[in-house]
Scaffold this motif. Sequence first.
Motif, PDB file in Angstrom:
ATOM      1  N   THR A 277      28.914  47.725  40.953  1.00  0.00           N
ATOM      2  CA  THR A 277      29.769  46.947  40.255  1.00  0.00           C
ATOM      3  C   THR A 277      30.830  47.255  41.208  1.00  0.00           C
ATOM      4  O   THR A 277      32.031  46.742  41.265  1.00  0.00           O
ATOM      5  CB  THR A 277      30.059  46.725  39.050  1.00  0.00           C
ATOM      6  OG1 THR A 277      30.343  48.064  39.054  1.00  0.00           O
ATOM      7  CG2 THR A 277      29.643  46.526  38.160  1.00  0.00           C
ATOM      8  N   ASP A 278      30.915  48.304  41.862  1.00  0.00           N
ATOM      9  CA  ASP A 278      31.698  48.701  43.065  1.00  0.00           C
ATOM     10  C   ASP A 278      31.359  48.756  44.161  1.00  0.00           C
ATOM     11  O   ASP A 278      32.580  49.706  45.222  1.00  0.00           O
ATOM     12  CB  ASP A 278      31.705  50.699  42.678  1.00  0.00           C
ATOM     13  CG  ASP A 278      32.898  50.565  41.154  1.00  0.00           C
ATOM     14  OD1 ASP A 278      33.127  49.508  40.729  1.00  0.00           O
ATOM     15  OD2 ASP A 278      32.820  51.248  40.411  1.00  0.00           O
TER      16      ASP A 278
ATOM     17  N   GLY B 241      32.611  37.388  43.212  1.00  0.00           N
ATOM     18  CA  GLY B 241      33.369  39.221  42.930  1.00  0.00           C
ATOM     19  C   GLY B 241      34.337  39.792  44.389  1.00  0.00           C
ATOM     20  O   GLY B 241      34.385  40.715  44.070  1.00  0.00           O
TER      21      GLY B 241
ATOM     22  N   CYS C 295      30.584  40.764  45.708  1.00  0.00           N
ATOM     23  CA  CYS C 295      30.242  41.776  44.935  1.00  0.00           C
ATOM     24  C   CYS C 295      28.562  42.352  44.744  1.00  0.00           C
ATOM     25  O   CYS C 295      28.591  41.101  44.187  1.00  0.00           O
ATOM     26  CB  CYS C 295      30.052  41.585  43.567  1.00  0.00           C
ATOM     27  SG  CYS C 295      30.619  43.295  42.140  1.00  0.00           S
TER      28      CYS C 295
ATOM     29  N   ALA D  72      26.449  43.678  43.006  1.00  0.00           N
ATOM     30  CA  ALA D  72      26.387  43.781  41.184  1.00  0.00           C
ATOM     31  C   ALA D  72      25.456  41.956  40.882  1.00  0.00           C
ATOM     32  O   ALA D  72      24.879  41.711  39.637  1.00  0.00           O
ATOM     33  CB  ALA D  72      27.250  44.259  39.790  1.00  0.00           C
ATOM     34  N   ARG D  73      26.203  40.640  41.515  1.00  0.00           N
ATOM     35  CA  ARG D  73      26.742  40.092  40.587  1.00  0.00           C
ATOM     36  C   ARG D  73      24.789  39.139  41.239  1.00  0.00           C
ATOM     37  O   ARG D  73      24.226  39.893  42.316  1.00  0.00           O
ATOM     38  CB  ARG D  73      27.749  38.950  41.650  1.00  0.00           C
ATOM     39  CG  ARG D  73      28.486  39.107  41.320  1.00  0.00           C
ATOM     40  CD  ARG D  73      29.293  38.651  39.368  1.00  0.00           C
ATOM     41  NE  ARG D  73      30.619  38.606  39.910  1.00  0.00           N
ATOM     42  CZ  ARG D  73      31.809  37.431  40.072  1.00  0.00           C
ATOM     43  NH1 ARG D  73      30.745  35.991  40.116  1.00  0.00           N
ATOM     44  NH2 ARG D  73      32.529  37.931  39.213  1.00  0.00           N
TER      45      ARG D  73
ATOM     46  N   SER E 209      39.104  45.120  38.709  1.00  0.00           N
ATOM     47  CA  SER E 209      38.138  44.626  38.085  1.00  0.00           C
ATOM     48  C   SER E 209      38.564  43.532  36.853  1.00  0.00           C
ATOM     49  O   SER E 209      37.922  42.605  36.858  1.00  0.00           O
ATOM     50  CB  SER E 209      37.800  45.927  37.272  1.00  0.00           C
ATOM     51  OG  SER E 209      38.008  47.323  38.010  1.00  0.00           O
TER      52      SER E 209
ATOM     53  N   SER F 210      37.065  39.495  38.403  1.00  0.00           N
ATOM     54  CA  SER F 210      36.119  38.232  37.139  1.00  0.00           C
ATOM     55  C   SER F 210      36.163  37.565  36.554  1.00  0.00           C
ATOM     56  O   SER F 210      36.273  36.951  35.804  1.00  0.00           O
ATOM     57  CB  SER F 210      35.568  40.101  36.074  1.00  0.00           C
ATOM     58  OG  SER F 210      37.204  40.453  35.377  1.00  0.00           O
TER      59      SER F 210
END
Length: 463
Positions: A240-241, A271, A291, A293-294, A408, A412
Amino acid sequence: PQICDLCGACVGVCPSDALILHEQAIEFISEKCIVCHHCEQTCPVHAIILDSSEPANPFMSSEAKYAEESLPPVTCVIIGAGPAGLTTALYAAQNGVDVLLLERDEQVGIPVRCAEGVFQSNLKDIIAIPDEMKCAEVKGVNIFAPDGTKIEMLSPETGFILDRVKFETYLAEIVVEAGAELLTNADVIDVKRISPEELEVHFLHQQILKSVRCRIIVGADGVESRIGKLMGLDTSVSLTDMDSCAQYLLEDIDINQDRCEIHFGNEVAPGGYAWVFPKSDRSANVGVGICAARKNVKTARDYLEDFVARCYPSGRITAFIAGGVPVAKSLSSLVNDNVLLVGDAARQTNPLTGGGIEYSMQAGKMAGNAIAAAMQNGDFNRESLLSYQKAWETRFKKIQDIAYVLKSKLYSATDIRMNELFGDLAQVPIPKLSARALFMTVLKNHPILLAKMARSYFMDLIH
């Protein structure tokens, strides 16, 4: 799969140290792999497929034999000659520290993994940027909502888009003039502790395996940094980072030369965002960051190609880069005995934008001064180096914390929510549109969003 761009994004998110970036390939250590697929998700060009029957080709085989050479000992070895490493070397050398600077690539500044935007005021206490290294002057930014609503923000000062190759080459020349030694094509293999006060760095240089002893090592080796891990620092970064990014240099396009552009939307860059940074009246760095993490079916490069096809269909691609950008807070521990980290290796970026040149150079100045002070005191233990971490946190921790909370929440948000926010901002007169105007608009029209941001911020402080 595409050809690997050797950007190191996969190395930065690997939680089991199964990947090591070398100059010409990524080494895959199969027995360490836990099949978490983080590397696959982060890769901007889809060069990694874990179920492939062909493992990554290691840079060095166990049978490889090289001549060996020991160099004279130095006080400080810096790994990585980007903005962070070069600035650290400059301030350390200017204060009498003997510095050896090791750069993995053949030439300083290449490849460029950056959109190249800076404000001179943020660097004026470090270096004056010569005019010939400024490609364009930027007086503001146009921000586009998912529905196309445009927000024009004027900058309180003029920014610049750099020619980063020229700039880093110039900075390297100043560093060498200050007394540091610079070796390129120098790929660090290992770091060993010889005694409580001495380290030994092993690196491959011109097909010769060399070693050098030092009192302190600086990890300025980017998002893929190994130095911190080797020296007992936690450099892990969550998906996520980490943003997966791809960028073209486009020629022959119609742009506004004194404005940057930022485009939001989950169809454009889930993201993250797409950017257009002018390099001349007919060229620009055009990129996309998403992002990691997506669960994206498409890669950053796929989103970039879609964006270019939609906005600049006749543009001519003259360069391509890809990479991972940490959009995290800086590491909780930047120092340990005989080691400190700077730049992307320390996650010293703006979490909201991913920008890092200014942060890296300011951190380098602090680190170089701390190394010189430690040398004067005769001790490079953790306590002696904490002045660097304290200086960094005093100046940047609150800024990073707030930017992280904004990132964040903003990235989102749904497209509908973004459109509502930007629609309200569009009502603010352009001369008054600023960070304060942004805050007041959110306060007035989106108090729940602001409350969520504030709650996250204060919960982070508590924890």
